[in-house]
Enzyme design. Structure first.
Site, PDB file in Angstrom:
ATOM      1  CE  LYS A  87     -52.835 -72.385 -62.417  1.00 51.49           C
ATOM      2  NZ  LYS A  87     -53.511 -73.486 -63.072  1.00 51.49           N
ATOM      3  CB  SER A 139     -51.798 -79.009 -62.524  1.00 51.27           C
ATOM      4  OG  SER A 139     -52.810 -79.985 -62.428  1.00 51.27           O
ATOM      5  CG  HIS A 197     -48.939 -75.843 -64.066  1.00 55.05           C
ATOM      6  ND1 HIS A 197     -48.952 -75.093 -62.914  1.00 55.05           N
ATOM      7  CD2 HIS A 197     -50.174 -76.401 -64.163  1.00 55.05           C
ATOM      8  CE1 HIS A 197     -50.126 -75.206 -62.335  1.00 55.05           C
ATOM      9  NE2 HIS A 197     -50.895 -75.994 -63.075  1.00 55.05           N
TER      10      HIS A 197
HETATM   11  C1  LIG Z   1     -54.901 -73.649 -63.189  1.00 60.09           C
HETATM   12  C2  LIG Z   1     -55.150 -74.479 -64.374  1.00 60.09           C
HETATM   13  C3  LIG Z   1     -56.161 -74.149 -65.285  1.00 60.09           C
HETATM   14  C4  LIG Z   1     -57.128 -73.036 -65.030  1.00 60.09           C
HETATM   15  O1  LIG Z   1     -56.554 -71.788 -65.161  1.00 60.09           O
HETATM   16  P1  LIG Z   1     -57.179 -70.557 -64.348  1.00 60.09           P
HETATM   17  O2  LIG Z   1     -56.682 -69.369 -65.057  1.00 60.09           O
HETATM   18  O3  LIG Z   1     -56.661 -70.674 -62.955  1.00 60.09           O
HETATM   19  O4  LIG Z   1     -58.664 -70.708 -64.405  1.00 60.09           O
HETATM   20  C5  LIG Z   1     -56.268 -74.907 -66.412  1.00 60.09           C
HETATM   21  N1  LIG Z   1     -55.462 -75.960 -66.657  1.00 60.09           N
HETATM   22  C6  LIG Z   1     -54.504 -76.319 -65.788  1.00 60.09           C
HETATM   23  C7  LIG Z   1     -53.636 -77.488 -66.084  1.00 60.09           C
HETATM   24  C8  LIG Z   1     -54.320 -75.598 -64.616  1.00 60.09           C
HETATM   25  O5  LIG Z   1     -53.388 -75.971 -63.739  1.00 60.09           O
END
Ligand SMILES: *Cc1c(COP(=O)(O)O)cnc(C)c1O
Length: 396
Positions: free
Chosen positions: A240, A181, A209
């Site tokens: 995302k 991330s 991602h």
């Molecule tokens: C954003 C993220 C999460 C959490 O997801 P949310 O739906 O925002 O709670 C988990 N793992 C990674 C690698 C992330 O970037």
């Protein structure tokens, strides 16, 4: 109480580590309205521009009309409405797994799932750059935790040998991400899977991602490399590239049934609201459509443009090919990263400075994210602004 945290906050401020919220007074998109100014937004994970998409909005509104706003209870009590089951069927079909389970967030998915896979006396091997949700899930499980240096297969192999020797007969779980991330690089999946098979370990892969961005129908990196069947637990987020909110786990039917019985963040929390769940379902459907294909193609054009134009210096050498939507631009010093972000902000760009504890101390950076909604000129002008700022810094 009023004074209780003053000193601690002051200490954060002194180290340039204090964080503050800022108000965005517009919908998510390539521009963000902040304090009366419209900034070009290079900070969002809305990679396909779905967060403000009319298809998702309409799906949410339709579901709110039909099912109401709140789900009223947890999933096992009376919160499982038709949209939840429709979404889970669509997720399993999209990811080509036997079953899927949705959670209120990706964070909740990790926190709830890891402790159902391993417990005290078992072993977790976790990549150093794993997201906080995986780390917290690992801690909560009570398993013995070993961290291996980022993407370091040799060290992972050592840990696996150690775990098999010292904890014979126990479960070993490898936790990693397909696209990291804060660095935007990828895990060496083929090699990881070879290792996990050799040592009889389990693999849980967080594709937060990668979904929507990589692979056939945006199914992620494992699917792109034809390795999905070798990943025991496939995790992702609906928050995302999918533009909605929530998290999911895909895998075997018995895994999903086990989670329904044991994952505490799933059991002891009210079901996600039907409107959001329906918006996520619209996003999954979009990913599999020809328009979805076209949007991903456009996204990769933008990613390649950023890869070509982003200026480079000794801390930021150019990789051969871009591997994701995430472009870290390493600054190092925390205050220098904040100063660079605010210089860019005064030129009209919203680019976040990422600092400890999200990344290691002394590796503060800009985290630039590219989306399909960015215009070519927006990417060009950001890269020029970074180039100017970089030259000014070099002169100082
Ligand atoms: C954003 C993220 C999460 C959490 O997801 P949310 O739906 O925002 O709670 C988990 N793992 C990674 C690698 C992330 O970037």
């Amino acid at each position: 109480m009023g004074e209780l945290f003053q000193e601690q906050l002051q200490a954060l401020r002194a180290r340039s580590l204090e964080r503050k919220l800022r108000e965005i007074s517009s919908a998510q998109g390539p521009e963000a309205q902040i304090g009366g100014r419209l900034l070009i937004n290079f900070s969002s994970n809305d990679y396909l521009g779905l967060a403000g998409d009319s298809r998702l909005r309409e799906a949410a509104i339709g579901a709110i009309r039909e099912f109401g706003v709140g789900a009223g209870a947890s999933r096992l009590v009376s919160g499982t409405q038709s949209p939840h089951l429709r979404l889970e069927a669509a997720l399993a079909k999209w990811k080509e797994t036997e079953a899927a389970l949705s959670f209120s967030s990706g964070y909740a998915a990790a926190l709830g799932t890891v402790p159902t896979l391993v417990g005290k006396d078992d072993v977790i091997l976790l990549d150093k750059l794993c997201h906080a949700s995986l780390i917290d899930g690992a801690k909560l499980s009570g398993a013995i935790l070993r961290v291996f240096p980022h993407n370091h297969l040799g060290k992972l192999e050592n840990h696996l040998e150690w775990a098999r020797r010292e904890h014979a007969g126990k479960r070993i779980l490898i936790l990693t991400e397909s696209v990291f991330s804060m660095d935007g690089d990828r895990a060496p999946l083929h090699e990881l899977i070879e290792l996990k098979k050799r040592f009889g370990a389990l693999l849980m892969l967080d594709e937060a991602h990668a979904v929507g961005v990589i692979g056939p129908n945006g199914r992620g990196l494992a699917a792109a490399q034809n390795l999905s069947d070798d990943v025991d637990v496939q995790m992702g987020t609906l928050s995302k590239a999918l533009g909605a909110s929530g998290g999911y786990i895909c895998g075997s039917r018995s895994l999903i049934e086990w989670l329904v019985n044991r994952a505490r963040s799933f059991i002891y929390s009210t079901a996600p609201p039907p409107g959001i769940v329906s918006a996520a379902l619209a996003a999954v459907n979009f990913l599999g459509s020809s328009e979805g294909e076209e949007r991903r193609r456009l996204l990769w054009e933008r990613i390649r443009l950023m890869q070509d134009l982003l200026p480079r210096n000794e801390l930021n050498e150019k990789a051969g090919v871009a591997s994701s939507t995430i472009f870290p631009w390493i600054v190092g010093d925390e205050q220098a990263a904040i100063d660079l972000a605010s210089a860019l902000q005064s030129e009209g760009f919203l680019v976040p400075a990422i600092r400890y504890p999200t990344v290691a101390k002394g590796s503060a950076r800009l985290r630039i994210t590219v989306t399909a909604s960015h215009g070519e000129n927006q990417i060009r002008s950001l890269c020029e602004a970074i180039k100017r700022a970089n030259e000014r810094r070099a002169e100082d």
